[in-house]
Design a protein around this motif. Structure first.
Motif, PDB file in Angstrom:
ATOM      1  N   ALA A  20     -21.956  15.296  22.809  1.00  0.00           N
ATOM      2  CA  ALA A  20     -21.371  15.778  21.566  1.00  0.00           C
ATOM      3  C   ALA A  20     -20.522  17.016  21.818  1.00  0.00           C
ATOM      4  N   ALA A  21     -19.331  17.016  21.231  1.00  0.00           N
ATOM      5  CA  ALA A  21     -18.473  18.189  21.371  1.00  0.00           C
ATOM      6  C   ALA A  21     -18.937  19.242  20.381  1.00  0.00           C
ATOM      7  N   GLN A  22     -18.476  20.451  20.609  1.00  0.00           N
ATOM      8  CA  GLN A  22     -18.936  21.543  19.762  1.00  0.00           C
ATOM      9  C   GLN A  22     -18.318  21.480  18.368  1.00  0.00           C
ATOM     10  N   LEU A 222     -14.118  17.647  16.342  1.00  0.00           N
ATOM     11  CA  LEU A 222     -14.078  17.234  17.758  1.00  0.00           C
ATOM     12  C   LEU A 222     -14.983  16.034  18.024  1.00  0.00           C
ATOM     13  N   ASN A 223     -15.859  15.742  17.077  1.00  0.00           N
ATOM     14  CA  ASN A 223     -16.710  14.559  17.226  1.00  0.00           C
ATOM     15  C   ASN A 223     -16.200  13.378  16.397  1.00  0.00           C
ATOM     16  N   LEU A 224     -14.999  13.524  15.872  1.00  0.00           N
ATOM     17  CA  LEU A 224     -14.403  12.457  15.065  1.00  0.00           C
ATOM     18  C   LEU A 224     -13.058  12.056  15.663  1.00  0.00           C
ATOM     19  N   THR A 225     -12.640  10.830  15.376  1.00  0.00           N
ATOM     20  CA  THR A 225     -11.297  10.430  15.796  1.00  0.00           C
ATOM     21  C   THR A 225     -10.306  10.876  14.720  1.00  0.00           C
ATOM     22  N   ALA A 226      -9.025  10.842  15.083  1.00  0.00           N
ATOM     23  CA  ALA A 226      -7.983  11.208  14.112  1.00  0.00           C
ATOM     24  C   ALA A 226      -8.075  10.291  12.892  1.00  0.00           C
ATOM     25  N   GLU A 227      -8.316   9.023  13.143  1.00  0.00           N
ATOM     26  CA  GLU A 227      -8.406   8.053  12.060  1.00  0.00           C
ATOM     27  C   GLU A 227      -9.568   8.388  11.116  1.00  0.00           C
ATOM     28  N   LEU A 242     -19.790  10.044   8.072  1.00  0.00           N
ATOM     29  CA  LEU A 242     -19.173  10.846   9.142  1.00  0.00           C
ATOM     30  C   LEU A 242     -18.901  12.254   8.632  1.00  0.00           C
ATOM     31  N   ALA A 243     -18.506  12.327   7.353  1.00  0.00           N
ATOM     32  CA  ALA A 243     -18.146  13.621   6.779  1.00  0.00           C
ATOM     33  C   ALA A 243     -19.384  14.458   6.467  1.00  0.00           C
ATOM     34  N   ASP A 244     -20.434  13.789   6.024  1.00  0.00           N
ATOM     35  CA  ASP A 244     -21.631  14.517   5.586  1.00  0.00           C
ATOM     36  C   ASP A 244     -22.420  15.034   6.799  1.00  0.00           C
ATOM     37  N   LEU A 245     -21.926  16.110   7.345  1.00  0.00           N
ATOM     38  CA  LEU A 245     -22.445  16.652   8.607  1.00  0.00           C
ATOM     39  C   LEU A 245     -23.916  17.052   8.518  1.00  0.00           C
ATOM     40  N   ASN A 246     -24.312  17.672   7.398  1.00  0.00           N
ATOM     41  CA  ASN A 246     -25.697  18.130   7.297  1.00  0.00           C
ATOM     42  C   ASN A 246     -26.620  17.107   6.598  1.00  0.00           C
ATOM     43  N   ASN A 247     -26.086  15.912   6.414  1.00  0.00           N
ATOM     44  CA  ASN A 247     -26.880  14.804   5.844  1.00  0.00           C
ATOM     45  C   ASN A 247     -27.586  15.159   4.534  1.00  0.00           C
ATOM     46  N   ASP A 248     -26.901  15.888   3.652  1.00  0.00           N
ATOM     47  CA  ASP A 248     -27.540  16.225   2.376  1.00  0.00           C
ATOM     48  C   ASP A 248     -27.077  15.288   1.256  1.00  0.00           C
ATOM     49  N   ASN A 275      -1.609  14.079  20.004  1.00  0.00           N
ATOM     50  CA  ASN A 275      -2.996  14.535  19.921  1.00  0.00           C
ATOM     51  C   ASN A 275      -3.054  15.941  19.330  1.00  0.00           C
ATOM     52  N   TYR A 276      -2.315  16.153  18.267  1.00  0.00           N
ATOM     53  CA  TYR A 276      -2.224  17.487  17.674  1.00  0.00           C
ATOM     54  C   TYR A 276      -3.573  17.953  17.114  1.00  0.00           C
ATOM     55  N   LEU A 277      -4.243  17.083  16.395  1.00  0.00           N
ATOM     56  CA  LEU A 277      -5.476  17.470  15.702  1.00  0.00           C
ATOM     57  C   LEU A 277      -6.502  18.030  16.684  1.00  0.00           C
ATOM     58  N   HIS A 278      -6.785  17.273  17.729  1.00  0.00           N
ATOM     59  CA  HIS A 278      -7.811  17.713  18.669  1.00  0.00           C
ATOM     60  C   HIS A 278      -7.350  18.871  19.545  1.00  0.00           C
TER      61      HIS A 278
END
Lengths: 465, 328
Positions: A20-22, A222-227, A242-248, A275-278
C-alpha cells in the motif's frame, strides 16, 4: 488448520500493507512541547470547504431563469464572498448509494469564502481591466440573471466560466504563488514553531497541507487509479467503497472526495498517455514526509531545497493539467464550430448546437484564464492565447464581445468569421503543445493524422529500389 | 538496456520478414519464387535450364557480393535502431502542412462531401501511390546525378550478384535520405488530404499494405534484384518497370548507365528521357564496372569509402572556387 488460515491471513495482510502506498493522512504531531490531544498533524479543512463552496457555486450559477433575480444573486454572493453560517452543501450531495457525510459547509470548516483568496492581479483575458476577484464577482452577478447560466447574446455559460476560472484564480494561484512559493522560505512559517500557538502542526506542515488541500485529491489517491479518482468525483456507486477510506459508510467531503484540478488530472490521465495525478500526489506525500521527518526542527537549507524541488514538480505538472484542459476544450469548440457551420449551410436548427458551443467555449475560456493566474507571468504566450480566444466566442452574426461599458454591459463588434475562428482553435492547441508540451491532447483537431500515420507505417528503413 | 536492444533488434528483423508492408515479407518472396519458376520453365528464352540450379545457385546466393548484402542488411538494421528515433517523421510533416494550409487559406474548406467514403479512400490511395512513386524516381535520379550522392549510392551498385536482399544494400546515409523521402511523401499526402477531406481519409489496403504496394509486390517485385530477367513486353514496359528493366539499371555496360530509375511506373523515366526497354535474352553483368576492384565487397571499404569520396568532391569544389576567386 485454523492456525494455518490465520497465519496465511496475517501474511496476506502484511503483504498488502507493504504494497500500500502512503495516504496523505496520519502524519504524526511533531510540534515540540505540544500539550493537546491530537494524534496526527494533517489539516486542510479550509481548502476542502472552499472546494465545496465552488462546486455549490457552480450548481447555483446554473439556476437562473433569464431574468433579474436578486434572491439568487444574494445566494450566489453568499457562496462566493460570504462567510456566514448556515450555507448548505448544494454540490456534491448524496447520489444513490454514494452517500456524502456533510450537508452544511460549516461541518467542514466555518467562516470560509472564495473571494478573500482570489487572485489579486489584473485579468487581461477578460474585458474591463478587473482583478481576478472582481472578474469572479462580475460573473457571479451576471449569472444570477442568465438562463440556466447561459447568455445567448454573448455565448457565455457562467457556470462553466466561474467554475473553471475560480479553480485557477483561487486554488492554483494560492498554491503556486503563495503556499509553495514565499511560504517555503526559511523565516516564513518555520517548522520549529506551531503554525499558531497551541496547534498540533508546525508552520511548514500546515503550509504544505493547505497547498495539498487545494489540489482536491482524495487522501488515498496513491492507492487508486486515475479512473477510480475520476469515478469518485463523478460519484459513481462503484467507486463508493474506494472513496470511503475510513469505512464509516459515508464519503467525507473533507478528505475522501475528488475535486477541481485533481479531478481534471485524473480525467486526463485515464486516457493512459500521462501521469499527472500520481506525479503531483507523490510529490505532495514525499514533501509532507520530509517535513514530518524533520521532527519539529527548523528545516535545513538542504531540506528546503529538496522541498522546493517537490514544489516545482507540483507546479509544473499542475500547469500542464490546465494546459491539457485548454487543449481539450479548444478541440471541442472546434468541433462545435464545424457542426454549426454544417447546420447553417443546411438551414438546420442551431439552438442546441450553439448552446453546446457556448458551454465548451466557456470551459476553454475559464481554463485559459486560469492558466494565467500562476506564479509566472506567461508574457507573450498569454497575449497570444487571449487574442486567439477573444473576449467571447464568435457569434452567429460574426460578432464578438469587445469590452464592457460603464454600466457593465457588454459591447460587441464585428469580428472574424466562424470559419476563421476555427483556425484560432487549432492555433490554441498548437500553442499548448509548443509552450507547455501537453501530451494527452484530447480532442486533437489533427487526431485523424495520427491514425493514418500508423497505418502508413514508419518510413525509417534502408530499402533501395 | 542491452537486453531490450537485442529484443528490439530481433523484433525488427522479424517484422521485415513477416509484415506485408515490407518488400521481403515471406509471402512476397514465395510468390516471386513461383513466378520465377513459371518464367524459367515456360517463358524464358533459355527455358531449357534446370530450375533448381538456376534459382538456387551458390555462386549467386553465397558470392562475396551476396554475403556483403547480408552483412549490410544486419548492420544497417542495427544502426537504424539508433538513427530512426531522431529522424523526421511523417506526422511532423503532416501537422506542419495541415497548419500551414490553414494559415495560408485562412479557413478549412471541406471537399468531397457528396463523395462516398470509398471514393475519398481511392483518391487518397492513388494520390499517395503516384506521389511516392515519383519521389522515389526523382531521389533515385539525384542519387545518380549529384556527385556526392552518387558516392553513397555506389554502395548499392557495387553488388555483383543480385538477390532480393540486395534491396537492403545501401549506405546508412542513403537510408536516412530514403526515410526523409518517405516522411515527406506520407506527410504531404496525409496533410493535404486530411485538411480537405477530414477524418474520412483512409488507405485502401490488402493485408495492411497499400493496395498498390501489395500489387507491386505480388507481381514479383523481389525479382528486380535477381538473375531472373522477367520481361513484361515492349508495350507494358513503357508503363511499368519490369524486373528485367531494373536489372538493366544495374548493368556494367556504359550504355545502360543512368537509365530506368523508376520503381513501379515507367512513366517518369519516359518523361525524363531515361527509359530503356528490355530485350529478350539480355545477358547483363552487374556492378559498377566490368573490372573487379580490390576490396569492393569489403565492409569497411563499403561503409567508409563514400565519406572519403564525398569529402574529396567537397574539397575539390572548394579549391576550384578559390582558384576562380584568385583569377578574378
Amino acid at each position: 488448520m485454523k492456525l494455518k488460515i490465520l497465519v496465511s491471513c496475517v501474511a496476506v495482510a502484511t503483504a498488502l500493507n507493504v504494497n500500500a502506498a502512503q495516504n496523505y493522512a496520519d502524519f504524526p504531531v511533531t510540534v515540540k512541547d505540544y500539550k493537546g490531544d491530537a494524534d496526527h498533524s494533517v489539516s486542510y479543512t479550509g481548502q476542502s470547504a472552499r472546494h465545496v463552496l465552488l462546486t455549490s457555486l457552480k450548481k447555483l450559477a446554473g439556476k437562473g431563469e433569464g431574468k433579474d433575480d436578486q434572491a439568487l444573486q444574494a445566494k450566489l454572493l453568499a457562496y462566493y464572498a460570504g462567510k456566514d453560517a448556515g450555507r448548505e452543501v448544494i454540490s456534491p450531495v448524496s447520489k444513490g448509494g454514494f452517500v456524502v457525510a456533510q450537508s452544511q459547509v460549516d461541518e467542514i470548516s466555518t467562516k470560509k469564502n472564495l473571494a478573500g483568496k482570489t487572485y489579486k492581479g489584473a485579468v487581461a483575458g477578460w474585458p474591463g481591466s478587473m482583478t481576478g476577484a472582481e472578474v469572479l464577482n462580475f460573473m457571479v452577478v451576471k449569472a444570477a440573471s442568465a438562463d440556466k447560466g447561459f447568455d445567448p447574446l454573448t455565448g457565455y455559460d457562467y457556470a462553466q466560466l466561474i467554475h473553471k476560472f475560480a479553480m485557477g484564480a483561487v486554488f492554483y494561484n494560492q498554491v503556486v504563488d503563495n503556499y509553495l512559493d514565499e511560504k517555503l522560505d526559511a523565516d516564513n512559517k518555520p517548522n520549529n514553531k506551531p503554525y499558531k500557538e497551541g496547534q498540533p502542526y508546525t508552520g511548514k506542515e500546515h503550509v504544505w497541507d493547505e497547498a495539498f488541500g487545494y489540489f482536491g485529491a482524495p487522501a488515498n489517491t496513491l492507492n487508486l487509479t486515475a479512473e477510480q479518482v475520476y469515478n469518485i468525483a463523478k460519484q459513481k456507486e462503484s467507486a463508493f467503497t474506494l472513496a470511503d477510506l475510513n469505512n464509516d459508510g459515508e464519503v467525507s467531503l473533507y478528505n475522501e472526495m475528488a475535486y477541481a484540478h485533481a479531478y481534471y488530472a485524473a480525467a486526463t490521465d485515464k486516457g493512459g498517455k500521462t501521469n499527472y495525478l500520481h506525479t503531483i500526489m507523490q510529490a505532495f506525500v514525499d514533501g509532507r514526509q520530509l517535513i514530518s521527518d524533520a521532527n519539529g526542527e527548523a528545516l535545513t537549507d538542504k531540506q528546503r531545497t529538496e522541498l522546493k524541488a517537490y514544489a516545482e514538480t507540483i507546479a509544473d505538472n499542475w500547469e500542464k493539467v490546465i494546459a491539457e484542459a485548454v487543449f481539450k476544450y479548444a478541440g471541442s469548440t472546434y468541433k462545435d464550430l464545424q457542426k454549426l457551420d454544417k447546420l447553417i449551410q443546411s438551414n438546420g436548427d442551431v439552438n442546441k448546437a450553439f448552446r453546446q458551443y457556448a458551454k465548451h467555449w466557456s470551459e476553454l475560456k475559464g481554463f485559459a484564464l486560469a492558466l494565467q493566474t500562476g506564479k509566472d507571468n506567461l508574457g507573450e504566450t498569454a497575449v497570444k492565447l487571449n487574442r486567439l480566444i477573444g473576449f467571447s466566442p464568435v457569434l452567429l452574426g460574426n460578432t464578438q464581445v469587445l469590452g464592457i461599458d460603464a454600466e457593465g454591459n457588454y459591447v460587441q463588434s464585428s469580428s472574424i468569421s466562424m470559419k476563421e475562428y476555427m483556425l484560432h482553435m487549432l492555433n490554441v492547441q498548437k500553442l499548448m503543445v509548443d509552450e507547455f508540451g501537453v501530451e494527452a491532447r484530447s480532442n486533437d483537431v489533427m487526431a485523424d493524422l495520427g491514425g493514418l500515420a500508423e497505418k502508413l507505417g514508419s518510413g525509417a528503413s534502408v530499402e533501395n529500389d | 538496456m542491452f537486453e531490450s536492444l537485442v529484443i528490439s533488434y530481433v523484433q525488427d528483423l522479424w517484422i521485415a520478414l513477416t509484415d506485408p508492408r515490407k518488400r521481403v515479407f515471406w509471402g512476397y518472396l514465395l510468390i516471386s519464387l513461383l513466378i520465377a519458376i513459371c518464367w524459367i520453365k515456360w517463358v524464358s528464352p533459355d527455358r531449357g535450364v534446370r530450375v533448381k540450379t538456376h534459382l538456387f545457385n551458390r555462386k549467386v546466393w553465397w558470392s562475396a557480393s551476396a554475403r556483403a548484402d547480408y552483412a549490410i542488411f544486419l548492420l544497417n538494421r542495427l544502426a537504424f535502431l539508433f538513427i530512426a528515433p531522431v529522424l523526421l517523421t511523417q506526422l511532423v510533416v503532416a501537422q506542419w502542412l495541415f497548419e500551414s494550409l490553414y494559415q495560408w487559406i485562412g479557413h478549412r474548406p471541406i471537399l468531397g462531401e457528396s463523395w462516398s467514403d470509398m471514393q475519398v479512400m481511392i483518391c487518397f490511395t492513388l494520390f499517395y501511390f503516384l506521389l511516392d512513386d515519383f519521389f522515389r524516381f526523382y531521389l533515385h535520379k539525384l542519387l545518380h546525378e549529384v556527385p556526392w550522392l552518387w558516392a553513397f549510392h555506389k554502395v548499392h551498385h557495387s553488388a555483383r550478384t543480385l538477390t532480393p536482399i540486395t534491396v537492403f544494400r545501401a549506405h546508412p546515409v542513403e537510408g536516412v535520405l530514403f526515410s526523409l523521402r518517405t516522411a515527406l511523401v506520407q506527410g504531404i499526402a496525409m496533410g493535404v488530404f486530411v485538411f480537405f477531406f477530414g477524418g474520412r481519409v483512409d488507405l485502401v489496403t490488402v493485408l495492411g499494405a497499400s493496395i498498390f504496394a501489395f500489387m507491386f509486390n505480388v507481381t514479383g517485385s523481389n525479382l528486380r534484384h535477381s538473375h531472373i530477367a522477367l520481361r513484361y513486353g515492349k508495350a507494358l514496359e513503357k508503363w511499368l518497370i519490369s524486373p528485367a528493366q531494373h536489372q538493366i539499371h544495374h548493368s556494367t555496360n556504359p550504355i545502360h548507365f543512368d537509365k530506368n530509375y523508376g520503381v513501379v511506373l515507367a512513366l517518369w523515366d519516359r518523361l525524363f528521357g531515361s527509359l530503356v526497354i528490355s530485350q529478350p535474352g539480355q545477358d547483363i553483368e552487374f556492378g559498377l564496372r566490368r573490372e573487379v576492384t580490390y576490396r569492393e565487397q569489403n565492409l569497411l571499404y563499403i561503409y567508409m569509402q563514400p565519406f572519403i569520396e564525398s569529402f574529396n568532391i567537397f574539397l575539390s569544389k572548394v579549391r576550384k572556387r578559390e582558384k576562380s576567386i584568385a583569377k578574378n
